[in-house]
Scaffold this active site. Structure first.
Site, PDB file in Angstrom:
ATOM      1  N   ARG A  15     -16.367 -56.300 -16.767  1.00 19.93           N
ATOM      2  CA  ARG A  15     -15.072 -56.434 -16.098  1.00 19.93           C
ATOM      3  C   ARG A  15     -14.037 -57.070 -17.013  1.00 19.93           C
ATOM      4  O   ARG A  15     -12.889 -57.280 -16.620  1.00 19.93           O
ATOM      5  CB  ARG A  15     -15.215 -57.284 -14.830  1.00 19.93           C
ATOM      6  CG  ARG A  15     -15.360 -56.473 -13.571  1.00 19.93           C
ATOM      7  CD  ARG A  15     -16.662 -55.728 -13.548  1.00 19.93           C
ATOM      8  NE  ARG A  15     -16.776 -54.825 -12.424  1.00 19.93           N
ATOM      9  CZ  ARG A  15     -17.932 -54.357 -11.980  1.00 19.93           C
ATOM     10  NH1 ARG A  15     -19.052 -54.689 -12.580  1.00 19.93           N
ATOM     11  NH2 ARG A  15     -17.962 -53.522 -10.955  1.00 19.93           N
ATOM     12  N   SER A  16     -14.412 -57.399 -18.246  1.00 20.17           N
ATOM     13  CA  SER A  16     -13.464 -58.064 -19.147  1.00 20.17           C
ATOM     14  C   SER A  16     -12.198 -57.241 -19.403  1.00 20.17           C
ATOM     15  O   SER A  16     -11.095 -57.802 -19.409  1.00 20.17           O
ATOM     16  CB  SER A  16     -14.149 -58.418 -20.467  1.00 20.17           C
ATOM     17  OG  SER A  16     -15.113 -59.422 -20.224  1.00 20.17           O
ATOM     18  N   LYS A  65     -25.123 -61.851 -28.070  1.00 22.37           N
ATOM     19  CA  LYS A  65     -24.556 -63.187 -28.263  1.00 22.37           C
ATOM     20  C   LYS A  65     -25.243 -63.961 -29.392  1.00 22.37           C
ATOM     21  O   LYS A  65     -24.612 -64.772 -30.060  1.00 22.37           O
ATOM     22  CB  LYS A  65     -24.631 -64.001 -26.961  1.00 22.37           C
ATOM     23  CG  LYS A  65     -23.717 -63.467 -25.862  1.00 22.37           C
ATOM     24  CD  LYS A  65     -23.759 -64.354 -24.637  1.00 22.37           C
ATOM     25  CE  LYS A  65     -22.908 -63.801 -23.522  1.00 22.37           C
ATOM     26  NZ  LYS A  65     -22.807 -64.714 -22.380  1.00 22.37           N
ATOM     27  N   ASP A 101     -18.559 -70.096 -22.211  1.00 23.59           N
ATOM     28  CA  ASP A 101     -19.305 -70.113 -20.940  1.00 23.59           C
ATOM     29  C   ASP A 101     -19.337 -71.516 -20.321  1.00 23.59           C
ATOM     30  O   ASP A 101     -19.277 -71.671 -19.108  1.00 23.59           O
ATOM     31  CB  ASP A 101     -20.738 -69.609 -21.136  1.00 23.59           C
ATOM     32  CG  ASP A 101     -20.786 -68.101 -21.346  1.00 23.59           C
ATOM     33  OD1 ASP A 101     -19.854 -67.408 -20.885  1.00 23.59           O
ATOM     34  OD2 ASP A 101     -21.735 -67.618 -21.976  1.00 23.59           O
ATOM     35  N   GLY A 127     -34.146 -70.939 -13.789  1.00 23.88           N
ATOM     36  CA  GLY A 127     -33.994 -70.020 -14.909  1.00 23.88           C
ATOM     37  C   GLY A 127     -33.928 -70.768 -16.224  1.00 23.88           C
ATOM     38  O   GLY A 127     -33.541 -71.945 -16.262  1.00 23.88           O
ATOM     39  N   ALA A 128     -34.313 -70.095 -17.303  1.00 24.58           N
ATOM     40  CA  ALA A 128     -34.334 -70.759 -18.614  1.00 24.58           C
ATOM     41  C   ALA A 128     -33.872 -69.811 -19.720  1.00 24.58           C
ATOM     42  O   ALA A 128     -34.335 -69.885 -20.851  1.00 24.58           O
ATOM     43  CB  ALA A 128     -35.734 -71.288 -18.906  1.00 24.58           C
ATOM     44  N   GLY A 129     -32.928 -68.920 -19.395  1.00 25.41           N
ATOM     45  CA  GLY A 129     -32.372 -68.001 -20.401  1.00 25.41           C
ATOM     46  C   GLY A 129     -31.142 -68.600 -21.060  1.00 25.41           C
ATOM     47  O   GLY A 129     -30.935 -69.817 -21.048  1.00 25.41           O
TER      48      GLY A 129
HETATM   49  P1  ATR Z   1     -29.576 -64.967 -19.465  1.00 24.73           P
HETATM   50  O1  ATR Z   1     -29.727 -65.086 -20.941  1.00 24.73           O
HETATM   51  O2  ATR Z   1     -28.344 -64.213 -19.032  1.00 24.73           O
HETATM   52  O3  ATR Z   1     -29.693 -66.289 -18.753  1.00 24.73           O
HETATM   53  P2  ATR Z   1     -32.291 -63.933 -19.254  1.00 24.73           P
HETATM   54  O4  ATR Z   1     -32.632 -64.493 -20.570  1.00 24.73           O
HETATM   55  O5  ATR Z   1     -32.659 -62.509 -18.981  1.00 24.73           O
HETATM   56  O6  ATR Z   1     -30.735 -64.008 -18.937  1.00 24.73           O
HETATM   57  O7  ATR Z   1     -32.902 -64.891 -18.136  1.00 24.73           O
HETATM   58  C1  ATR Z   1     -33.067 -64.483 -16.850  1.00 24.73           C
HETATM   59  C2  ATR Z   1     -33.787 -65.582 -16.054  1.00 24.73           C
HETATM   60  O8  ATR Z   1     -34.149 -65.009 -14.789  1.00 24.73           O
HETATM   61  C3  ATR Z   1     -35.062 -66.056 -16.716  1.00 24.73           C
HETATM   62  O9  ATR Z   1     -35.183 -67.442 -16.496  1.00 24.73           O
HETATM   63  C4  ATR Z   1     -36.145 -65.282 -15.955  1.00 24.73           C
HETATM   64  O10 ATR Z   1     -37.393 -65.923 -15.907  1.00 24.73           O
HETATM   65  P3  ATR Z   1     -38.476 -65.737 -17.101  1.00 24.73           P
HETATM   66  O11 ATR Z   1     -38.065 -66.689 -18.181  1.00 24.73           O
HETATM   67  O12 ATR Z   1     -39.761 -66.081 -16.474  1.00 24.73           O
HETATM   68  O13 ATR Z   1     -38.370 -64.283 -17.517  1.00 24.73           O
HETATM   69  C5  ATR Z   1     -35.542 -65.235 -14.569  1.00 24.73           C
HETATM   70  N1  ATR Z   1     -36.138 -64.154 -13.769  1.00 24.73           N
HETATM   71  C6  ATR Z   1     -35.892 -62.836 -13.861  1.00 24.73           C
HETATM   72  N2  ATR Z   1     -36.627 -62.153 -12.954  1.00 24.73           N
HETATM   73  C7  ATR Z   1     -37.363 -63.071 -12.273  1.00 24.73           C
HETATM   74  C8  ATR Z   1     -38.338 -63.002 -11.208  1.00 24.73           C
HETATM   75  N3  ATR Z   1     -38.691 -61.834 -10.646  1.00 24.73           N
HETATM   76  N4  ATR Z   1     -38.892 -64.160 -10.777  1.00 24.73           N
HETATM   77  C9  ATR Z   1     -38.552 -65.356 -11.315  1.00 24.73           C
HETATM   78  N5  ATR Z   1     -37.641 -65.479 -12.328  1.00 24.73           N
HETATM   79  C10 ATR Z   1     -37.054 -64.360 -12.804  1.00 24.73           C
END
Ligand code: ATR
Length: 275
Positions: A15-16, A65, A101, A127-129
């Site tokens: 959407r940027s 990124k 961000d 989450g940890a991404g």
């Molecule tokens: P971004 O860099 O944008 O944060 P990402 O690296 O794809 O995106 O991270 C997505 C997050 O969603 C991760 O923490 C992922 O968990 P994993 O590290 O275990 O992959 C989490 N995630 C995605 N699908 C999931 C699911 N079905 N259940 C639990 N966590 C999920």
């Protein structure tokens, strides 16, 4: 004419161009902002040759990124802390980079829930991404001193704990509901709850009274998580403002005007998301 772009693979959903196109028109600037789909095999060359492609700068989105972080010449401290770059600009021929961000995350919460940063209580992040990493940095900037990181894959949470240290504690995905006990802030950075993804299953009872629940997902705008949080009487913030605010510093660098995030802009992007 000044030209900027958003680089991604795929990039069709971005959407940027809508956001920057709105500002270009509103401030009557002769400029252009377009989508640039760039294959991962070509990304390093594309970014290092951005001027030859006719651009004065760019946004960088998934999955590039980290590549932008690798290639940019002058990376500011914010982007270094995040380990990823989402905004590039040329200054005297040098390719400079930052990550907006964190700014977008903080401005959005400041706007939607003005006293959200109750730093005396722990915060919880799902989450940890890459998004989680940026948000942890933002919360530490604001003075939080206990952050609970809850992720399906424990190893990814451990990687972040190695970067940020003891302020982070790691909690298994199976115990996500009880890990929220006493937290004043919950942020979802997983993809669960997005339009095309599975729902996020979590109980919110253990959160502190008047806790703030924030979902960085913006499609749908009101995720099930936010709807349930509101039912519980928690304060909520949706993800759209983060998308809008993170665009501000880039526009200013490229086109020389600090643009405003208006209600009208929010409605235009919302209408497009709902189309
Ligand atoms: P971004 O860099 O944008 O944060 P990402 O690296 O794809 O995106 O991270 C997505 C997050 O969603 C991760 O923490 C992922 O968990 P994993 O590290 O275990 O992959 C989490 N995630 C995605 N699908 C999931 C699911 N079905 N259940 C639990 N966590 C999920």
């Amino acid at each position: 004419m000044k030209r900027a772009c958003v680089i991604g693979w795929p990039v069709a959903h971005s959407r940027s161009p809508l956001i920057h196109g709105y500002w270009l028109k509103r401030y009557d600037i002769e400029g252009e902002y377009v989508k640039e789909p760039v294959h991962p095999e070509e990304i390093d060359g594309f970014i290092s040759d951005i001027a030859a492609h006719g651009y004065i700068g760019a946004n960088v989105t998934v999955p590039h990124k980290e590549a932008a972080f690798r290639v940019a010449e002058n990376i500011d401290a914010t982007a270094r802390n995040v380990g990823a770059v989402n905004t590039l600009w040329l200054q005297d021929g040098v390719l400079c980079a930052t990550n907006t961000d964190i700014y977008g995350f903080l401005r959005n919460l400041d706007d939607q829930v003005p006293d959200w940063d109750t730093t005396s209580l722990p915060a919880a992040i799902l989450g940890a991404g890459g998004a989680a990493r940026a948000i942890i940095g933002a919360l530490l900037d604001r003075g939080f001193n206990e952050i609970r990181l809850i992720n399906r894959t424990r190893e990814r949470a451990e990687n972040l704990a190695a970067i940020f240290g003891d302020v982070l504690s790691i909690h298994d995905w199976q115990v996500r509901s009880s890990a929220l006990r006493g937290c004043g802030l919950l942020v979802n950075t997983t993809t669960l709850g997005m339009k095309s993804s599975s729902p996020l299953e979590i109980e919110l009872n253990a959160l502190a009274p008047r806790a703030v629940v924030h979902d960085i997902i913006y499609a749908p705008l009101e995720t099930q998580l936010l709807a349930r949080a509101a039912q519980h009487g928690f304060r909520v913030a949706d993800g759209l403002g983060m998308l809008l605010h993170q665009a501000v510093p880039g526009f200013e660098k490229w086109f020389g005007v600090r643009p405003e995030v208006t209600r009208e802009l929010r409605n235009i992007v919302l209408a497009d998301l709902n189309a």
